[in-house]
Scaffold this active site. Structure first.
Site, PDB file in Angstrom:
ATOM      1  N   ASN A   1       0.853  -1.190   0.000  1.00  7.34           N
ATOM      2  CA  ASN A   1       0.000   0.000   0.000  1.00  7.34           C
ATOM      3  C   ASN A   1       0.887   1.238   0.000  1.00  7.34           C
ATOM      4  O   ASN A   1       2.105   1.122   0.040  1.00  7.34           O
ATOM      5  CB  ASN A   1      -0.973  -0.031   1.193  1.00  7.34           C
ATOM      6  N   TYR A   2       0.296   2.416  -0.050  1.00  6.12           N
ATOM      7  CA  TYR A   2       1.059   3.648  -0.245  1.00  6.12           C
ATOM      8  C   TYR A   2       1.670   4.244   1.025  1.00  6.12           C
ATOM      9  O   TYR A   2       2.250   5.311   0.982  1.00  6.12           O
ATOM     10  CB  TYR A   2       0.193   4.716  -0.911  1.00  6.12           C
TER      11      TYR A   2
END
Ligand code: CTP
Ligand code: CA
Length: 223
Positions: free
Chosen positions: A34-35
């Protein structure tokens, strides 16, 4: 007038912080991620240590430098983070879950690289443990803090998580806001407890960490 904080106001407190985005391997060369960059959690760990706390940082992979005077435990997956946190939870006064934990992992971790074919590929995912919810079940006197990154119904979704997971504070941030959330150096959050919602302006992540630790300290003092 410049506000002067009493030095080491978190002395003798044990604080565990999680940070970064977990990585869920598919095969030897790929993972689901994920970011999250880990910036918010690292700032919290660093500020807490400066204020005298004994800090443990359980971190998923990030490109950040380790904060000073913090014990670092490196993990990759949600399951590893779960194991690490559960091993330490009993001795902590405060646990702050800033990590972006993958809700699902690939059901199979292939030992060889997945080869492409001409057809589509369907991945099967299975649920990871909800670390914060598990902590809520064994809460005791601890102060538990969660984060909620939401793209809609910010306050309602965050408040629901606060109650469902049995935690004290949740830091809600609107990921669609400008200059906030993943990878940003600033963040705009609402600190929500059962009876209060404190909306902060857009601040540096260090300043958000400071405000959050002030709130945590109030809980520790029973205010
Ligand atoms: N969290 C956790 N373990 C998980 C998932 C989330 O400990 N497996 C923690 C996060 O670290 C965060 C809080 O729970 O502090 C909220 O995470 P979030 O992803 O916003 O909420 P979820 O409960 O996973 O709900 P959803 O993703 O469906 O919105
Ligand atoms: Ca989630």
């Amino acid at each position: 007038a410049k506000q002067i904080r009493l030095e080491e106001d978190l002395a003798d407190k044990k604080i565990l912080v999680t940070a970064g985005g977990t990585q869920e391997p598919l095969d030897p060369v790929r993972y689901i991620g994920n970011y999250s960059t880990g910036k918010m959690g690292y700032k919290i760990a660093s500020e807490a240590a400066k204020r005298g706390a004994e800090v443990t940082l359980v971190t998923a992979p990030t490109s950040l430098d380790a904060p000073q005077n913090v014990e670092i435990i490196k993990v990759q997956t949600a399951q590893e983070m779960y194991q690490a946190v559960m091993k330490e939870e009993d001795s902590q006064d405060v646990i702050i879950k800033a990590a972006a934990v993958a809700d699902y992992r690939p059901e199979v971790r292939e030992s060889n690289k997945i080869k492409k074919s001409d057809s589509n590929l369907t991945l099967k995912l299975e649920r990871n443990p909800d670390i914060l919810a598990e902590l809520g079940k064994v809460k005791g006197d601890k102060v538990l803090v969660g984060f909620a990154a939401e793209s809609e119904k910010l306050k309602a979704n965050a408040k629901e998580k606060l109650i469902k997971k049995n935690i004290d504070l949740i830091v809600a941030n609107d990921i669609t806001a400008k200059d906030a959330g993943f990878a940003s150096d600033t963040n705009q959050v609402i600190i929500i407890s059962e009876d209060e919602e404190v909306e902060l302006p857009n601040l540096s992540k260090r300043e958000v960490a400071t405000r959050l630790l002030d709130k945590v300290n109030q809980y520790l003092k029973g205010e």
